[in-house]
Design a protein around this motif. Sequence first.
Motif, mmCIF file in Angstrom:
data_model
loop_
_atom_site.group_PDB
_atom_site.id
_atom_site.type_symbol
_atom_site.label_atom_id
_atom_site.label_comp_id
_atom_site.label_asym_id
_atom_site.label_seq_id
_atom_site.Cartn_x
_atom_site.Cartn_y
_atom_site.Cartn_z
ATOM 1 N N ILE A 28 0.829 -1.208 0.000
ATOM 2 C CA ILE A 28 0.000 0.000 0.000
ATOM 3 C C ILE A 28 0.860 1.254 0.000
ATOM 4 O O ILE A 28 0.509 2.270 -0.614
ATOM 5 N N TRP A 29 2.015 1.207 0.668
ATOM 6 C CA TRP A 29 2.889 2.381 0.720
ATOM 7 C C TRP A 29 3.505 2.676 -0.642
ATOM 8 O O TRP A 29 3.619 3.840 -1.034
ATOM 9 N N ASN A 30 3.921 1.637 -1.369
ATOM 10 C CA ASN A 30 4.515 1.839 -2.689
ATOM 11 C C ASN A 30 3.559 2.552 -3.632
ATOM 12 O O ASN A 30 3.977 3.360 -4.463
ATOM 13 N N TYR A 31 2.280 2.242 -3.502
ATOM 14 C CA TYR A 31 1.304 2.910 -4.375
ATOM 15 C C TYR A 31 1.262 4.405 -4.087
ATOM 16 O O TYR A 31 1.317 5.231 -5.002
ATOM 17 N N PHE A 32 1.176 4.753 -2.819
ATOM 18 C CA PHE A 32 1.133 6.170 -2.446
ATOM 19 C C PHE A 32 2.402 6.894 -2.862
ATOM 20 O O PHE A 32 2.349 7.966 -3.485
ATOM 21 N N SER A 33 3.567 6.326 -2.535
ATOM 22 C CA SER A 33 4.830 7.004 -2.817
ATOM 23 C C SER A 33 5.057 7.148 -4.323
ATOM 24 O O SER A 33 5.560 8.176 -4.789
ATOM 25 N N SER A 34 4.673 6.125 -5.102
ATOM 26 C CA SER A 34 4.834 6.206 -6.558
ATOM 27 C C SER A 34 3.968 7.313 -7.141
ATOM 28 O O SER A 34 4.405 8.068 -8.021
ATOM 29 N N CYS A 35 2.732 7.413 -6.655
ATOM 30 C CA CYS A 35 1.824 8.466 -7.130
ATOM 31 C C CYS A 35 2.361 9.848 -6.770
ATOM 32 O O CYS A 35 2.368 10.760 -7.606
ATOM 33 N N LEU A 36 2.790 10.004 -5.539
ATOM 34 C CA LEU A 36 3.264 11.308 -5.078
ATOM 35 C C LEU A 36 4.513 11.752 -5.827
ATOM 36 O O LEU A 36 4.583 12.884 -6.329
ATOM 37 N N ILE A 37 5.497 10.878 -5.934
ATOM 38 C CA ILE A 37 6.762 11.247 -6.578
ATOM 39 C C ILE A 37 6.559 11.557 -8.055
ATOM 40 O O ILE A 37 7.107 12.530 -8.588
ATOM 41 N N ALA A 38 5.748 10.750 -8.739
ATOM 42 C CA ALA A 38 5.539 10.953 -10.174
ATOM 43 C C ALA A 38 4.718 12.211 -10.468
ATOM 44 O O ALA A 38 5.062 12.997 -11.357
ATOM 45 N N THR A 39 3.637 12.421 -9.715
ATOM 46 C CA THR A 39 2.795 13.591 -9.981
ATOM 47 C C THR A 39 3.470 14.889 -9.552
ATOM 48 O O THR A 39 3.183 15.950 -10.110
ATOM 49 N N SER A 40 4.377 14.819 -8.573
ATOM 50 C CA SER A 40 5.046 16.033 -8.109
ATOM 51 C C SER A 40 5.994 16.609 -9.159
ATOM 52 O O SER A 40 6.452 17.743 -9.027
ATOM 53 N N ASN A 41 6.272 15.829 -10.204
ATOM 54 C CA ASN A 41 7.175 16.283 -11.258
ATOM 55 C C ASN A 41 6.438 16.525 -12.577
ATOM 56 O O ASN A 41 7.051 16.554 -13.648
ATOM 57 N N THR A 42 5.126 16.719 -12.490
ATOM 58 C CA THR A 42 4.281 16.789 -13.684
ATOM 59 C C THR A 42 4.714 17.879 -14.653
ATOM 60 O O THR A 42 4.935 17.626 -15.841
ATOM 61 N N PHE A 43 4.842 19.111 -14.186
ATOM 62 C CA PHE A 43 5.135 20.228 -15.081
ATOM 63 C C PHE A 43 6.545 20.150 -15.655
ATOM 64 O O PHE A 43 6.753 20.366 -16.847
ATOM 65 N N VAL A 44 7.508 19.839 -14.804
ATOM 66 C CA VAL A 44 8.903 19.808 -15.257
ATOM 67 C C VAL A 44 9.141 18.667 -16.233
ATOM 68 O O VAL A 44 9.785 18.841 -17.280
ATOM 69 N N ALA A 45 8.620 17.484 -15.927
ATOM 70 C CA ALA A 45 8.876 16.306 -16.751
ATOM 71 C C ALA A 45 8.137 16.339 -18.087
ATOM 72 O O ALA A 45 8.580 15.721 -19.054
#
Length: 250
Positions: free
Chosen positions: A59-76
Amino acid sequence: MFIKRDFAAQYKQTLLGPLWHFIQPLFTTLIFVVVFSKIAAISTDGLPPLLFYLSGITIWNYFSSCLIATSNTFVANAYIFGKVYFPRLVMPISVVLSNMVKFGIQLLLLLGVMVWYAIDGVTFHISVTLFYIPLLLVMMAGMGLGLGVIISSLTTKYRDFTVLVTFGVQLLMYATPVVYPISVIQNQELKFWLSLNPLVPIVEAFRCTLLGVGSFESVQLLYSALFICVVLVIGLLMFGKVEKTFMDTV
């Protein structure tokens, strides 16, 4: 299209492909078993340590993957945003949905380990709360999306957040009962501060619904839901404001 792209790009030119979804949580779990169960001797509420840590990691991997990936939306994705217009929110939402595929694969691994232990004689106290798992997953998705779009809105001007988010997620994991049950916390003041973490009741409820250990606190889950709603509203407002001018600063 973006969901397919995210999933394919992650494992393009790799030998094992989606098998990494099994390998990564399994090896992480084994390390946790050695460090936290064998060396630190932290209780796992009567569960086999392998199951306890694997459930938390899933369950933690799902949250952390979502947070890390979406936090870089504009730059990436600046190169795409600069070429054609489409609703920018599609991008972080696609990340959250593509990570559900990853979560589903890791959940299959967890269920497989549960079956193996059940054959070995371990009894699981599963109740009707099992049907809350989709709701808990949606709550984790909302938390990851809300915090992620807030951070992505800030990183257009302050790139420091890109570095801090990965470090912060690692610290946040230890403030969430991923590698320990909340029952081992005897200090009431510390338990109070941990209760302010909206991820705590979600992780505890996930273990409780699936494995029958931990706590399922409806009031605490309601607090988490309200927190997620506030974070989502703030995140969407910030995202909508930044997307109009972010190309000038990225």
